[in-house]
Design an enzyme around this catalytic site. Sequence first.
Site, short mmCIF file in Angstrom:
data_model
loop_
_atom_site.label_atom_id
_atom_site.label_comp_id
_atom_site.label_asym_id
_atom_site.label_seq_id
_atom_site.Cartn_x
_atom_site.Cartn_y
_atom_site.Cartn_z
N ARG A 1 0.81 -1.24 0.00
CA ARG A 1 0.00 0.00 0.00
C ARG A 1 0.83 1.27 0.00
NH1 ARG A 1 -2.96 -3.23 3.37
NH2 ARG A 1 -4.77 -4.05 2.29
N LYS B 1 4.22 12.20 -10.49
CA LYS B 1 3.35 11.43 -11.40
C LYS B 1 4.05 10.12 -11.72
CE LYS B 1 0.81 14.91 -14.07
NZ LYS B 1 0.57 15.39 -15.45
N GLU C 1 12.63 20.37 -22.37
CA GLU C 1 11.76 20.54 -21.20
C GLU C 1 12.32 21.65 -20.29
OE1 GLU C 1 8.89 19.02 -21.10
OE2 GLU C 1 9.08 17.09 -22.12
N LYS D 1 9.59 23.62 -11.84
CA LYS D 1 8.54 22.60 -11.82
C LYS D 1 7.97 22.45 -10.41
CE LYS D 1 7.08 18.00 -13.13
NZ LYS D 1 7.33 16.78 -13.92
N GLU E 1 -3.03 18.58 -10.84
CA GLU E 1 -3.31 19.12 -12.17
C GLU E 1 -4.77 19.48 -12.40
OE1 GLU E 1 -0.98 17.39 -15.33
OE2 GLU E 1 -2.47 17.96 -16.82
N ARG F 1 -0.83 23.42 -12.97
CA ARG F 1 0.09 22.38 -13.42
C ARG F 1 -0.04 22.13 -14.91
NH1 ARG F 1 2.08 16.84 -10.29
NH2 ARG F 1 3.57 16.27 -11.92
N ASN G 1 2.24 21.62 -19.68
CA ASN G 1 1.93 20.96 -20.95
C ASN G 1 2.17 21.87 -22.16
OD1 ASN G 1 1.15 18.51 -19.82
ND2 ASN G 1 -0.88 19.30 -19.35
N HIS H 1 2.71 20.40 -25.51
CA HIS H 1 2.45 18.97 -25.39
C HIS H 1 1.17 18.51 -26.09
CE1 HIS H 1 5.83 18.99 -22.71
NE2 HIS H 1 5.72 17.70 -22.47
N HIS I 1 2.06 15.60 -28.35
CA HIS I 1 1.54 14.24 -28.18
C HIS I 1 0.90 13.73 -29.47
CE1 HIS I 1 1.32 14.56 -23.52
NE2 HIS I 1 2.46 14.03 -23.94
N HIS J 1 9.98 11.99 -27.57
CA HIS J 1 9.05 12.89 -26.89
C HIS J 1 9.50 14.36 -26.96
CE1 HIS J 1 6.25 14.38 -23.88
NE2 HIS J 1 7.28 14.91 -23.23
N1 LIG Z 1 6.32 11.46 -14.52
C1 LIG Z 1 6.44 12.57 -15.22
O1 LIG Z 1 6.11 13.66 -14.74
C2 LIG Z 1 7.02 12.50 -16.59
C3 LIG Z 1 7.38 13.67 -17.25
C4 LIG Z 1 7.97 13.56 -18.51
C5 LIG Z 1 8.18 12.31 -19.07
N2 LIG Z 1 7.80 11.19 -18.41
C6 LIG Z 1 8.03 9.86 -18.97
O2 LIG Z 1 9.42 9.67 -19.09
C7 LIG Z 1 9.68 8.73 -20.12
C8 LIG Z 1 10.82 9.21 -20.96
O3 LIG Z 1 11.96 9.35 -20.14
P1 LIG Z 1 13.44 9.38 -20.77
O4 LIG Z 1 13.48 10.32 -21.89
O5 LIG Z 1 14.37 9.54 -19.63
O6 LIG Z 1 13.54 7.94 -21.44
P2 LIG Z 1 14.18 6.53 -21.01
O7 LIG Z 1 14.01 6.25 -19.58
O8 LIG Z 1 13.66 5.55 -21.98
O9 LIG Z 1 15.74 6.78 -21.31
C9 LIG Z 1 16.19 7.02 -22.62
C10 LIG Z 1 17.28 6.03 -23.03
O10 LIG Z 1 18.50 6.39 -22.40
C11 LIG Z 1 19.04 5.27 -21.69
N3 LIG Z 1 19.77 5.87 -20.55
C12 LIG Z 1 19.23 6.45 -19.46
N4 LIG Z 1 20.20 7.02 -18.73
C13 LIG Z 1 21.36 6.77 -19.36
C14 LIG Z 1 22.71 7.11 -19.08
N5 LIG Z 1 23.05 7.90 -18.05
N6 LIG Z 1 23.67 6.67 -19.93
C15 LIG Z 1 23.31 5.93 -21.01
N7 LIG Z 1 22.07 5.59 -21.34
C16 LIG Z 1 21.11 6.02 -20.51
C17 LIG Z 1 17.87 4.41 -21.36
O11 LIG Z 1 18.24 3.07 -21.18
C18 LIG Z 1 17.01 4.58 -22.62
O12 LIG Z 1 17.47 3.73 -23.63
C19 LIG Z 1 8.39 8.56 -20.89
O13 LIG Z 1 7.82 7.32 -20.58
C20 LIG Z 1 7.50 9.68 -20.37
O14 LIG Z 1 6.13 9.34 -20.38
C21 LIG Z 1 7.23 11.27 -17.19
ZN LIG Z 2 7.23 16.41 -21.78
#
Ligand SMILES: NC(=O)c1ccc[n+]([C@@H]2O[C@H](COP(=O)([O-])OP(=O)(O)OC[C@H]3O[C@@H](n4cnc5c(N)ncnc54)[C@H](O)[C@@H]3O)[C@@H](O)[C@H]2O)c1
Ligand SMILES: [Zn+2]
Length: 353
Positions: free
Chosen positions: A101, A123, A165, A207, A217, A221, A225, A228, A232, A246
């Site tokens: 939980r 999130k 971002e 942020k 949101e 918040r 976006n 976005h 998206h 993205h």
């Molecule tokens: N929770 C939120 O508020 C929020 C906000 C924005 C995005 N997101 C989510 O985040 C995700 C995208 O995150 P991301 O862009 O970090 O992608 P990701 O986690 O897929 O990382 C991108 C790539 O880089 C690699 N990688 C990560 N760190 C590394 C490092 N230091 N050295 C070498 N390789 C490395 C990973 O293995 C992957 O192949 C999406 O799913 C999106 O929906 C969430």
């Molecule tokens: Zn984004």
Amino acid sequence: VLAQAPELIADRLGAARCAIVTDENVAKSHLGPLERALAVLGRHLGTEVLAPGEQTKSFPVLARLCERLLVMGLERGGVVIALGGGVIGDLTGLAASLVRRGVRFVQVPTTLLAQVDSSVGGKTGINTPQGKNLIGTFHQPSLVLADIGALATLPPRQFPNGYVEAAKYGLLGDAAFFGWLERNWPAVKARKVEALAHVVATSVQGKADIVARDETETGDRMLLNLGHTFGHALEAWAGYSDRLLHGEAVAIGICLAFELSRELGLVDKASVARVTRHLADAGLPTRIAEVPGTPGPDASTLTAIMGQDKKVRDGKLTFILVRRIGAAFVSRDVSAVAVQDFLARRIEAERDV
Ligand SMILES: NC(=O)c1ccc[n+]([C@@H]2O[C@H](COP(=O)([O-])OP(=O)(O)OC[C@H]3O[C@@H](n4cnc5c(N)ncnc54)[C@H](O)[C@@H]3O)[C@@H](O)[C@H]2O)c1
Ligand SMILES: [Zn+2]
């Protein structure tokens, strides 16, 4: 920061036992020091190394991860460490909010995107066939440890992907920060430590200020976006694939949001040009025509996708529009017809360039 993580965690959360969740790419360069430092203190419960990529944010992987955490012996007072990009952070945060939980979790973001954006704000989420991030919880990390040294191993395309971002925080509410980014881009691009630290710290503060005002949101918040809604739609059009990351989609989306705001008489042409130039300098796409694939995206498909997006209320599209650089606002009454018309004209105009 990585090697000191166990002490930093103990200082703030007490000497709890920790499970680590990471992906194969991150594990190669960054897991060893963290794992060893925990093990020496006798506080390492176990490590789960998942496949890299967006597909990992799924129900089957979530189910396995929750069970693995229980098998490791994670107790109510334990801590889960998410070591990786946004994929690992979102999935691990969701698992941490469910197991027993809800247990505490620590974000150790290793991509620029995760450091400036996804690791902060609470999130969590996974994807389903119905869409991205439609299943999730709000579960705040107890601590975020961003080690900019970890960015040294980041694949080149991932850097601008996260940078957009950071630029977004300037564009939506902090004109001085955007000006700083324009002037200091060479140092940021060269990944100079002081410059990067300023980018990450300012973004996180920006942020956090917004999330503190509106955690779930319902209002402010939504400003996060910016770019976005269009972004998206482009991402979905490209099938959430490596064709368009993205941040790349968001860069085009920000330019479109500025251009739409200009058409509505809200912002001047010079600001639109400034934003577009900076994002292009940062190595990001700024036009729909830059989305790979023939034929490219068309206005009616993009508008239809936006209609299914979660940012829709009462049939009207919700857009973040701008009055100037650093002054964005939420507009809930942009009609889908007007947007489709706008996109059709943009796509046509880009063809003529
Ligand atoms: N929770 C939120 O508020 C929020 C906000 C924005 C995005 N997101 C989510 O985040 C995700 C995208 O995150 P991301 O862009 O970090 O992608 P990701 O986690 O897929 O990382 C991108 C790539 O880089 C690699 N990688 C990560 N760190 C590394 C490092 N230091 N050295 C070498 N390789 C490395 C990973 O293995 C992957 O192949 C999406 O799913 C999106 O929906 C969430
Ligand atoms: Zn984004």
